[in-house]
Design a protein around this motif. Structure first.
Motif, PDB file in Angstrom:
ATOM      1  N   PHE A  71       0.807  -1.220   0.000  1.00 59.49           N
ATOM      2  CA  PHE A  71       0.000   0.000   0.000  1.00 59.49           C
ATOM      3  C   PHE A  71       0.838   1.267   0.000  1.00 59.49           C
ATOM      4  N   PHE A  72       2.020   1.206   0.574  1.00 63.36           N
ATOM      5  CA  PHE A  72       2.940   2.336   0.496  1.00 63.36           C
ATOM      6  C   PHE A  72       3.260   2.681  -0.963  1.00 63.36           C
ATOM      7  N   PRO A  73       3.516   1.694  -1.834  1.00 68.24           N
ATOM      8  CA  PRO A  73       3.725   2.023  -3.252  1.00 68.24           C
ATOM      9  C   PRO A  73       2.509   2.671  -3.904  1.00 68.24           C
ATOM     10  N   ILE A  74       1.295   2.241  -3.510  1.00 65.71           N
ATOM     11  CA  ILE A  74       0.080   2.846  -4.071  1.00 65.71           C
ATOM     12  C   ILE A  74       0.019   4.327  -3.721  1.00 65.71           C
ATOM     13  N   PHE A  75       0.225   4.627  -2.434  1.00 65.87           N
ATOM     14  CA  PHE A  75       0.197   6.010  -1.982  1.00 65.87           C
ATOM     15  C   PHE A  75       1.257   6.843  -2.699  1.00 65.87           C
ATOM     16  N   SER A  76       2.436   6.256  -2.894  1.00 56.42           N
ATOM     17  CA  SER A  76       3.528   6.963  -3.561  1.00 56.42           C
ATOM     18  C   SER A  76       3.198   7.234  -5.023  1.00 56.42           C
ATOM     19  N   PHE A  77       2.646   6.245  -5.695  1.00 56.70           N
ATOM     20  CA  PHE A  77       2.228   6.401  -7.092  1.00 56.70           C
ATOM     21  C   PHE A  77       1.225   7.541  -7.220  1.00 56.70           C
ATOM     22  N   LEU A  78       0.250   7.558  -6.313  1.00 59.88           N
ATOM     23  CA  LEU A  78      -0.785   8.585  -6.366  1.00 59.88           C
ATOM     24  C   LEU A  78      -0.230   9.972  -6.041  1.00 59.88           C
ATOM     25  N   PHE A  79       0.774  10.006  -5.166  1.00 59.84           N
ATOM     26  CA  PHE A  79       1.395  11.291  -4.834  1.00 59.84           C
ATOM     27  C   PHE A  79       2.113  11.860  -6.057  1.00 59.84           C
ATOM     28  N   GLY A  80       2.877  11.014  -6.745  1.00 59.58           N
ATOM     29  CA  GLY A  80       3.550  11.463  -7.964  1.00 59.58           C
ATOM     30  C   GLY A  80       2.563  11.853  -9.040  1.00 59.58           C
ATOM     31  N   LEU A  81       1.484  11.081  -9.141  1.00 60.71           N
ATOM     32  CA  LEU A  81       0.450  11.384 -10.122  1.00 60.71           C
ATOM     33  C   LEU A  81      -0.194  12.736  -9.809  1.00 60.71           C
ATOM     34  N   SER A 207      16.505   6.014  14.921  1.00 63.51           N
ATOM     35  CA  SER A 207      17.024   4.642  14.859  1.00 63.51           C
ATOM     36  C   SER A 207      16.504   3.898  13.640  1.00 63.51           C
ATOM     37  N   ASN A 208      15.362   4.349  13.133  1.00 60.93           N
ATOM     38  CA  ASN A 208      14.756   3.689  11.971  1.00 60.93           C
ATOM     39  C   ASN A 208      15.104   4.368  10.649  1.00 60.93           C
ATOM     40  N   LEU A 209      16.066   5.285  10.678  1.00 60.96           N
ATOM     41  CA  LEU A 209      16.464   5.967   9.440  1.00 60.96           C
ATOM     42  C   LEU A 209      16.892   5.006   8.330  1.00 60.96           C
ATOM     43  N   PRO A 210      17.602   3.891   8.669  1.00 61.52           N
ATOM     44  CA  PRO A 210      17.924   2.937   7.590  1.00 61.52           C
ATOM     45  C   PRO A 210      16.686   2.398   6.881  1.00 61.52           C
ATOM     46  N   VAL A 211      15.625   2.135   7.651  1.00 64.08           N
ATOM     47  CA  VAL A 211      14.378   1.655   7.038  1.00 64.08           C
ATOM     48  C   VAL A 211      13.813   2.728   6.125  1.00 64.08           C
ATOM     49  N   LEU A 212      13.824   3.969   6.608  1.00 63.75           N
ATOM     50  CA  LEU A 212      13.264   5.078   5.837  1.00 63.75           C
ATOM     51  C   LEU A 212      14.057   5.325   4.556  1.00 63.75           C
ATOM     52  N   LEU A 213      15.391   5.324   4.678  1.00 62.04           N
ATOM     53  CA  LEU A 213      16.239   5.704   3.545  1.00 62.04           C
ATOM     54  C   LEU A 213      16.525   4.549   2.594  1.00 62.04           C
ATOM     55  N   ILE A 214      16.655   3.344   3.149  1.00 60.88           N
ATOM     56  CA  ILE A 214      17.040   2.196   2.319  1.00 60.88           C
ATOM     57  C   ILE A 214      15.824   1.456   1.768  1.00 60.88           C
ATOM     58  N   ALA A 215      14.805   1.278   2.607  1.00 60.14           N
ATOM     59  CA  ALA A 215      13.655   0.476   2.198  1.00 60.14           C
ATOM     60  C   ALA A 215      12.530   1.313   1.597  1.00 60.14           C
ATOM     61  N   LEU A 216      12.202   2.448   2.224  1.00 62.02           N
ATOM     62  CA  LEU A 216      11.013   3.193   1.815  1.00 62.02           C
ATOM     63  C   LEU A 216      11.286   4.252   0.745  1.00 62.02           C
ATOM     64  N   ALA A 217      12.343   5.044   0.926  1.00 61.09           N
ATOM     65  CA  ALA A 217      12.590   6.159   0.009  1.00 61.09           C
ATOM     66  C   ALA A 217      12.741   5.719  -1.454  1.00 61.09           C
ATOM     67  N   PRO A 218      13.534   4.674  -1.758  1.00 62.65           N
ATOM     68  CA  PRO A 218      13.654   4.266  -3.173  1.00 62.65           C
ATOM     69  C   PRO A 218      12.333   3.822  -3.781  1.00 62.65           C
ATOM     70  N   ILE A 219      11.536   3.082  -3.006  1.00 63.88           N
ATOM     71  CA  ILE A 219      10.228   2.648  -3.507  1.00 63.88           C
ATOM     72  C   ILE A 219       9.339   3.855  -3.742  1.00 63.88           C
ATOM     73  N   ALA A 220       9.305   4.759  -2.748  1.00 66.00           N
ATOM     74  CA  ALA A 220       8.465   5.946  -2.872  1.00 66.00           C
ATOM     75  C   ALA A 220       8.850   6.761  -4.101  1.00 66.00           C
ATOM     76  N   PHE A 221      10.145   6.974  -4.289  1.00 66.80           N
ATOM     77  CA  PHE A 221      10.605   7.809  -5.400  1.00 66.80           C
ATOM     78  C   PHE A 221      10.313   7.149  -6.743  1.00 66.80           C
ATOM     79  N   SER A 222      10.565   5.849  -6.836  1.00 67.20           N
ATOM     80  CA  SER A 222      10.310   5.161  -8.103  1.00 67.20           C
ATOM     81  C   SER A 222       8.827   5.178  -8.448  1.00 67.20           C
ATOM     82  N   MET A 223       7.966   4.967  -7.445  1.00 73.43           N
ATOM     83  CA  MET A 223       6.530   4.954  -7.720  1.00 73.43           C
ATOM     84  C   MET A 223       6.008   6.354  -8.028  1.00 73.43           C
ATOM     85  N   MET A 224       6.585   7.378  -7.410  1.00 78.92           N
ATOM     86  CA  MET A 224       6.212   8.749  -7.772  1.00 78.92           C
ATOM     87  C   MET A 224       6.562   9.030  -9.227  1.00 78.92           C
TER      88      MET A 224
END
Length: 403
Positions: A71-81, A207-224
Motif C-alpha cells: 500500500f505504500f507504493p500505491i500512496f507513492s504512485f498517487l502522490f507522484g500522479l 534509529s529507523n532511518l535505515p528503514v526510511l532511507l534504504i527500504a522506503l525512500a527508493p520505492i516511494a521515489f520510483s513509484m512517484m
C-alpha cells in the motif's frame, strides 16, 4: 496586467477513482502501521515469540500476502500522479513551479509536526522532500521518467551507500536506542507520560532511518516517477480504455508476483541459499519488487471493478476517506497514540496480531462514517484545507453552501 490566480480543484471536478485509490491506500497503510504502533521494531521479535497463536499466524500470512509493502507504493504512485496533475495545471496557467515548491514545504512542515507531536512513523515529510525532485524531473520525456523509475526501484546497493554515509558522518542508528531494552520501552509507551513516550518515538525515528532511507525512500521515489510518467503519457485522460486494454497484463502481474511471495514465504526458507550472505539480499530485493508490483495490480483491479460497475457501493465508501487522505492519515496516528500510550488506554503490546488487524478495520469503518458526515458540511478535510490555504496564500471557505 493581472494574471489569473491559482485555485484548488473543486470537489465536483475531482476524478472519483483517484479518491477511491487514496482511501484504499489509507486502509492498507493503517493495517500495517497499527502493528508498529502496538510493538516497535526493536521489540517485535521478542513479542512475536511470546504471544503468537494459531489465529495470529493466519492473520500474519494474510498480511504478508496482501498487505505488507503493497500500500505504500500505491500512496507513492498517487502522490507522484497528483504532483504531475498540478504541474500540468501550472503549465496551463503559465506559472512556474515555485507554487509547488511552497506546497511541498508546507507538507514537510506538517510531516515534521506529525513526528514531533504525535508519532515517529511519519512518511509525509519524506514525500515532501521527494516531491521537490519530481517537480523538476517532470520536465523529462515519459520514457526517461520510466527508465529512472525502474532504475531507482531495481538498484541493489542502497544499503551499502547508506552504510558509507552513516560511517562518514559518524552516525550509528543502532546506538540511538542502546539505553532501552524490551521492558523499558514497554513501560514508557504503556504507562509513561505523553512527553516520555514522545521523546522515545523521536529517538525511534532516528534509529529507523535505515528503514526510511534504504527500504522506503527508493520505492516511494520510483513509484512517484511512475505516477508522473502515467500522467505524462496521457493515459490518465483515457483511463477507462487503458484499464480494459491492459487486463491480461495485470492479471499475469498478480500471478507472478504472488507466486514469488509464496515461494519466498514457504519454499526458500527450506534451502541454505536463503540464508547465504550473497543470495539473501537478492531474495529480499525480489520480494520488495514483487510486493510493489502487486500494489500496482491493486490499483488496476480497483479501477477495473469501478469501471465495470462491480462492487461500486463498497468502493464508494473509500472515496470519502480518500478525499480527506491527509487528515485521515494523521487521525490514525492520533487514535493509535490514544489506544496504545499511557495518555489513553495503555494497550501497548497488549493486542495480538489478530486484534490489531480487526482494530484497524474497525477504525477505518469509523473513518468512513466520519468522513461522510464531515463532507456533508465541509468541502475539504481540515488538514487539506489548511494545506490549501497555506499553499495558495489565501483563506478559502471550507463550509459547503447549503441550498
Amino acid at each position: 496586467m493581472k494574471t489569473p490566480g491559482l485555485s484548488p480543484v473543486k470537489p465536483n471536478h475531482r476524478i472519483q477513482i483517484l479518491d477511491i485509490w487514496r482511501g484504499f491506500a489509507v486502509l492498507g497503510i493503517f493495517v500495517v502501521n497499527i502493528e508498529i504502533m502496538n510493538v516497535v521494531f526493536m521489540n517485535q521479535d521478542v513479542f512475536s515469540e511470546q504471544s503468537s497463536g494459531p489465529f495470529d499466524t493466519v492473520i500474519l500470512r494474510i498480511s504478508q500476502l496482501f498487505f505488507y509493502n503493497k500500500f505504500f507504493p500505491i500512496f507513492s504512485f498517487l502522490f507522484g500522479l497528483g504532483i504531475a496533475m498540478q504541474l500540468e495545471k501550472l503549465k496551463l496557467k503559465k506559472k512556474n513551479i515555485i507554487f509547488m515548491l511552497k506546497r511541498m514545504l508546507f507538507l514537510w512542515i506538517i510531516g515534521i509536526l506529525h513526528i514531533l507531536l504525535v508519532w515517529g512513523g511519519d512518511v509525509i515529510h519524506l514525500y515532501a522532500i521527494l516531491g521537490v525532485f519530481i517537480c523538476y524531473l517532470y520536465r523529462l520525456r515519459k520514457r526517461c521518467l520510466l527508465i529512472l523509475a525502474t532504475y531507482f526501484l531495481l538498484f541493489p546497493f542502497y544499503d551499502l551507500i547508506a552504510e558509507y554515509i552513516f560511517s562518514w558522518i559518524n552516525f550509528s542508528p543502532e546506538k540511538v536506542l542502546a539505553n532501552y531494552d524490551f521492558n523499558a520501552v514497554t513501560e514508557i509507551l504503556r504507562n509513561g507520560t505523553y512527553t516520555e513516550a514522545l521523546n522515545f518515538r523521536i529517538l525511534e525515528y532516528f534509529s529507523n532511518l535505515p528503514v526510511l532511507l534504504i527500504a522506503l525512500a527508493p520505492i516511494a521515489f520510483s513509484m512517484m516517477l511512475y505516477g508522473a510518467a502515467f500522467v505524462r503519457s496521457g493515459q490518465l485522460l483515457n483511463l477507462e480504455n487503458f484499464i480494459f486494454k491492459s487486463k491480461k497484463t495485470f492479471i499475469w502481474l498478480a500471478i507472478i508476483t504472488n507466486m514469488y511471495r509464496l515461494i519466498f514465504l514457504f519454499i526458500l526458507p527450506n534451502f541454505d541459499m536463503y540464508r547465504d550472505d550473497f543470495f539473501n539480499p537478492i531474495w529480499f530485493k525480489l520480494m520488495v519488487i514483487s510486493d510493489t508490483f502487486f500494489g500496482v495490480f491493486y490499483i488496476w483491479l480497483i479501477a477495473w471493478l469501478w469501471f465495470t460497475g462491480k462492487l461500486t457501493g463498497v468502493l464508494s465508501a473509500f472515496q470519502s476517506v480518500g478525499k480527506m487522505a491527509l487528515s485521515n492519515y494523521i487521525l490514525q496516528s492520533i487514535i493509535g497514540v490514544i489506544i496504545f500510550n499511557g495518555i489513553g488506554f495503555s494497550l501497548y503490546q497488549k493486542l495480538s496480531l489478530a486484534q490489531c488487524f480487526f482494530t484497524a478495520i474497525g477504525i477505518f469503518i469509523f473513518q468512513v462514517i466520519l468522513s461522510e458526515i464531515w463532507l456533508q458540511y465541509f468541502k475539504f478535510g481540515p488538514l487539506e484545507w489548511c494545506w490549501r490555504c497555506l499553499s495558495y496564500g489565501k483563506l478559502f471557505s471550507i463550509k459547503k453552501e447549503r441550498s
